[in-house]
Design an enzyme around this catalytic site. Structure first.
Site, mmCIF file in Angstrom:
data_model
loop_
_atom_site.group_PDB
_atom_site.id
_atom_site.type_symbol
_atom_site.label_atom_id
_atom_site.label_comp_id
_atom_site.label_asym_id
_atom_site.label_seq_id
_atom_site.Cartn_x
_atom_site.Cartn_y
_atom_site.Cartn_z
ATOM 1 N N ASP A 286 81.670 0.754 -106.580
ATOM 2 C CA ASP A 286 81.133 1.478 -105.432
ATOM 3 C C ASP A 286 82.113 1.431 -104.268
ATOM 4 O OD1 ASP A 286 78.871 2.059 -106.862
ATOM 5 O OD2 ASP A 286 77.644 0.470 -105.968
ATOM 6 N N PRO A 287 82.017 2.374 -103.325
ATOM 7 C CA PRO A 287 82.979 2.423 -102.218
ATOM 8 C C PRO A 287 83.143 1.109 -101.455
ATOM 9 C CG PRO A 287 81.730 4.458 -102.285
ATOM 10 C CD PRO A 287 81.130 3.557 -103.327
#
Length: 290
Positions: free
Chosen positions: A52-53
Site C-alpha cells: 500500500d502507498p
C-alpha cells in the site's frame, strides 16, 4: 545463453536483473515500479508483491526478462514489522492470544482488495511482540504470501477484547530477500549516473543478477546441450541432468530452477521425475529464461 552472472555487464544486468528496493512512503508499489523501469531504461519491470502507498520496505523489482520470474515470490514467506494500535491498554493475555494466531488462520480479503472476498486460509509462522508501550504493540510477523496484515491486526484486536487497527507497517523481507541490502531510489539514481559517466561498479552492486531471486528454490544443474533444447521449448530430460541441490523431501512436484554449470538460470519448472533415472522427463517447463 547469458553466461555466468558475475561476468555480465551493467547493461546485461539491467535487462535481466533485480533491485531489492526500499519502497518509500507515498507512492504505490505500481508507481515505484514504473519509476524504476523508466530510470533504468528497460521496457518491462515487475514488483514482488503489492505494498500500500503508506507501507515501506522490501520491494524487489524485476527488470527486463527477469519479469518472467514473478511467480517465484508466491513460493516463500513475507516478513513485516507492524505497529498494532490497541483501543485499550494491552491485556496480560497478549502473548497467549498472539500464539493462537500462529499456524493456519482464516481470512476474508478486505473490501478494497483486488481479489474475490472469499474466506481462505493463510499460514502465520511467527507472530511476536517485540515491544509493548501502553496501547501500542510492535509486532514481527512472518506469514504466507497473500496474508492481509491490516485484517490480521483487526482480528487480533477482537480476540484481545480491546479492538485494534494497524498503524505503521514495514516489510522486512520477501523470500529470498531481506532488509540487509536494500537500495533506495536515490541509490539507484546515483548508480545509473555513475554508470553513464563510465563507472559501472556501483550499478553492478545495486542491480543484482536475476538469479538472486531464485536462491530459495531447489537447484537443478543441466548440461549446456540440454539448456539449448530448453531454449527451444523442450522439457529437461534425464540425460541432461548433472545434479540437484536442496530438494525438499515432502513437496509434490516442487518448483525448481535449472542452471547451466556456470550458474546462469535457464528455466523454471516442476520436478516431475527422479533425477537419477536414465530416461524420461525430469522437469516440466513453466518459464523459459533464455
Amino acid at each position: 545463453m547469458r553466461g555466468a552472472p558475475a561476468d555480465r555487464t551493467a547493461e546485461k544486468r539491467c535487462s535481466f536483473g533485480v533491485v531489492n528496493l526500499d519502497k518509500p512512503p507515498g507512492p504505490s508499489a505500481h508507481q515505484v515500479t514504473g519509476w524504476v523501469r523508466d530510470l533504468v531504461g528497460t521496457d518491462r519491470a515487475a514488483h514482488a508483491g503489492t505494498l500500500d502507498p503508506k507501507v515501506t520496505g522490501c520491494l524487489p523489482i524485476l527488470l527486463g526478462d527477469a519479469t518472467r520470474l514473478a511467480q517465484v515470490f508466491l513460493e516463500g514467506e513475507k516478513e513485516y514489522i507492524a505497529v498494532l494500535e490497541l483501543h485499550g491498554r494491552a491485556p496480560e493475555s497478549l502473548a497467549d492470544v498472539l500464539a493462537e494466531f500462529e499456524g493456519e488462520i482464516y481470512q476474508k480479503p478486505p473490501k478494497k482488495s483486488a481479489v474475490a472476498r472469499r474466506l481462505r486460509t493463510r499460514r502465520v509462522s511467527e507472530l511476536t511482540a517485540l515491544e509493548v508501550e501502553d496501547r501500542r504493540v510492535l509486532l514481527r510477523i512472518r506469514c504466507e504470501s497473500g496474508t492481509y496484515v491490516r485484517k490480521l491486526c483487526h482480528d487480533l484486536g477482537r480476540a484481545l477484547g480491546t479492538g485494534a487497527h494497524m498503524g505503521d507497517l514495514r516489510r522486512a523481507g520477501t523470500t529470498p530477500f531481506d532488509d540487509t541490502d536494500l537500495v533506495s531510489m536515490h541509490d539507484l539514481t546515483d548508480a545509473l549516473a555513475f554508470a553513464d559517466d563510465g563507472d559501472p561498479a556501483t550499478l553492478l552492486d545495486t542491480v543484482q543478477p536475476a538469479e538472486r531471486a531464485l536462491t530459495h528454490l531447489p537447484r537443478v544443474e543441466i548440461a549446456p546441450s540440454a539448456a539449448h533444447e530448453v531454449a527451444e521449448g523442450a522439457p529437461v530430460y534425464a540425460p541432461g541432468v548433472l545434479g540437484i541441490d536442496d530438494l525438499p523431501g515432502d513437496a509434490d512436484e516442487p518448483l525448481v530452477a535449472c542452471y547451466t554449470p556456470d550458474g546462469a538460470a535457464v528455466c523454471l519448472g516442476r520436478l516431475v521425475g527422479d533425477p537419477g533415472m536414465e530416461s524420461g522427463t525430469v522437469v516440466d517447463l513453466e518459464r523459459v529464461l533464455v
